[in-house]
Motif scaffolding. Structure first.
Motif: not given
Length: 626
Positions: A266-282
């Motif tokens: 019953l907790e309507s909410k939104s969150t935002t976060c960031t992901r960093f990639f060392k090797n995006l190809a894999s």
């Protein structure tokens, strides 16, 4: 209770009083003296009191505030006064009339979401709950009616003429108290919060606090239904694993994604976060956070007790995909179809649990490069089962009617209502597309760096203005927290103060805004017992700096500030309590005036009037000192 009687004899004035037959007039003065500590004292519901069977309703005759054994006992007789022993009479309510001690509140101050159930709002009619406390862990202040009782010792009451419901309680000392339920409207509004400062902070935290983190799975048997804030259980049929529905949230200054953050019921909410990639190809094809299938390849348990038999289809609710979703694909130097936004729509039905779950996904492409990053958005929205979609997407209120501190400040552009926002920076300090909400009553400051593109002065100014105040540009602000966009009278226009271009004596310069201060004037209106906060006026104040056209400016630092100013005009303090105004009957002192108007010979008979006058004055003084 002690009843005192004063008796005085008054004879006709004359020169020879002993020689005449006196005509005696009997004047009795009754003074009801209460012992110390038994005067009526108002109180909130009698603490520790236990109700007995002797409940008195309005107009009860012969209030028998004693048990049958006590009613037969006789009181000690007093000289000159007959002792009256009350008889035991069983009270009965007048007719079939029932007394509702907790009627429905006329205003539900915590009903902030139109057409939807607000968490812990026990007066919200959209919850459709006969017993809200079975689902909610607590009721918000103001969502239940308070009660006020005025109590005295029941031995002092023989007849109840109160128009309010009355009852006999047994206090913690075993003494019966006769209490009258008073309809005190002041108690049914906002409750006074405790003041926390440096001296009592540690004591309050130790008294009311507990462990910061608790285990998700308890050893006791699971509950038969979800409560507000409980983690939502999921089941993976392929691996026969029970887990939790996750809603990753940003942690730290960079806003890194924390995967272990559970979604609350019953907790309507939104969150935002960031992901960093060392090797995006894999990571493009191996990281489950980028794969759309990981957000719907499971089922949701309808109620917590479903974990005892997770394979039972009766307890499983499938996750329905409502948008197009493709698997991640590495094509050359681009990672395609990575998940950038996840939106869950969950329909609930009170204690019957979760009825339907749907998910819509947003996808984007990333360029494979060193230090690549992705910002993801996770949205959870709960609504009542079979509720119309139009009602569910209605923007929530920020108060009903007055603003609540911490709720969004509502803005209006055209006919569209939304929350006013501030600048927000990404992990590298650049301006983010997502912005902070302006919270009512909360002063704030935020900033970021905007990377400029080559453009002329007018386009550069337009871009920076849009970055400072957001898109679309706010035109009006809601006066109250429940303002309707269709009612223009409930909105006030925003005043703008731009930079003074004429003050610059440079023809080859461009004046660009670098700071926006949002000044909000607000005040409390209405009753002192139930004040309502409203916005009186809003102004946008810009500050600018000039740059020469020849300067190669690649980025500029922007700042937004919000300042709330309370302009409430306090009313005059209430006057003192009314005082007693003693009035005597017409010509009350006639006997004394006649007696004292005689000569010296009448002084022999003037003892009785003096005695009467002294007794009256003594009685008045006793009543005022009690």
């Amino acid at each position: 209770t002690r009843l005192e009687t004063a008796v005085a004899y008054v004879g006709p004035a004359g020169l020879d009083c002993p020689m005449r037959t006196p005509q005696l007039a009997l004047l009795q003065v009754f003074l009801l003296m209460f012992p110390d500590g038994v005067w009526p004292q108002p109180s909130s519901s009698p603490a520790g009191a236990v109700p007995t069977s002797l409940d008195l309703q309005p107009g009860t005759v012969g209030g028998t505030l004693q048990s049958s054994s006590e009613a037969t006992a006789t009181r000690p007789a007093m000289p000159g006064i007959s002792t009256v022993v009350p008889t035991l009479v069983t009270p009965s309510a007048p007719g079939n009339r029932t007394v509702d001690l907790f009627p429905v509140l006329p205003i539900c101050v915590c009903d902030l979401t139109p057409g939807a159930c607000d968490i812990n709002c026990c007066c919200d009619r959209d919850c459709y709950l006969l017993h809200p406390r079975t689902v909610f862990s607590f009721c918000l202040p103001g969502s239940v009616r308070s009660s006020s009782w005025v109590c005295v010792d029941n031995s002092l009451i023989f007849r109840s003429n109160s128009p309010f419901p009355s009852r006999v309680f047994m206090d913690s000392n075993g003494i019966r108290q006769f209490c009258v339920h008073v309809n005190n409207s002041k108690l049914n509004y906002f409750q006074k919060l405790q003041k926390v400062n440096a001296t009592n902070f540690q004591a309050l935290a130790a008294e009311f606090g507990g462990e910061s983190f608790t285990s998700t799975f308890q050893t006791q048997s699971p509950l038969s239904f979800y409560r507000a804030g409980d983690p939502i259980l999921t089941y993976f049929p392929k691996w026969s694993v029970i887990s939790l529905l996750r809603q990753p949230a940003g942690v730290g200054a960079a806003g890194l994604c924390a995967e272990s953050n559970p979604a609350g019921f019953l907790e309507s909410k939104s969150t935002t976060c960031t992901r960093f990639f060392k090797n995006l190809a894999s990571s493009c094809t191996l990281d489950s956070a980028l794969n759309a299938a990981s957000y719907y390849n499971f089922t949701v348990l309808k109620v917590p007790r479903g974990m005892t038999d997770p394979q039972n289809m009766e307890f499983q609710v499938p996750v329905i995909l409502t948008s197009q979703a493709n698997a991640p694909l590495l094509a050359g130097n681009t990672c395609q179809n990575v998940v950038s936004q996840v939106t869950y729509e969950i329909e609930t039905n009170g204690t019957f649990g979760i009825q339907k779950v749907s998910v819509s996904l947003g996808q984007t492409n990333l360029t494979v490069e060193p230090g690549a990053s992705l910002q993801q958005h996770f949205i959870l929205h709960f609504r009542a089962f079979q509720q119309s979609t139009a009602a569910s997407i209605t923007s929530p209120r920020s108060g009903n009617p007055g603003y609540i501190v911490g709720k969004p400040l509502l803005a209006l552009t055209g006919d569209v209502s939304y929350s006013m926002t501030l600048l927000r920076s990404q992990g590298n300090g650049s301006c983010s597309v997502n912005r902070h909400e302006v919270q009512f009553g909360v002063n704030a400051i935020s900033g970021c760096k905007l990377r400029l593109k080559k453009a002329d002065c007018s386009h550069l100014q337009q871009e920076i203005y849009q970055t400072l105040h957001g898109r679309p540009r706010p035109q009006h602000v809601a006066i109250f927290g429940n303002a309707d966009p269709a009612q223009k009278g409930g909105w006030t226009r925003i005043l703008n103060r731009h930079c003074n271009i004429s003050a610059i004596n440079c023809t080859s310069c461009c004046l660009i805004p670098v700071s926006l201060e949002i000044q909000v004037l607000w005040a409390y209106v209405g009753l002192l017992s139930n004040p309502q906060a409203h916005v009186s006026g809003v102004r946008f104040l810009y500050q600018c700096q000039s740059i020469r056209d020849s300067q190669q400016v690649t980025e500029v630092s922007l700042t937004t500030i919000v300042n709330f100013v309370d302009i409430t005009q306090k009313p005059e303090p209430p006057r003192g309590q009314p005082k007693m105004d003693w009035k005597l009957p017409f010509d009350f002192f006639f006997p004394f005036r006649v007696a004292f108007s005689r000569g010296v010979s009448s002084q022999k008979c003037s003892v009785s009037p003096v005695l009467i006058l002294c007794l009256l004055l003594l009685g008045v003084l006793n009543l005022e000192t009690i």
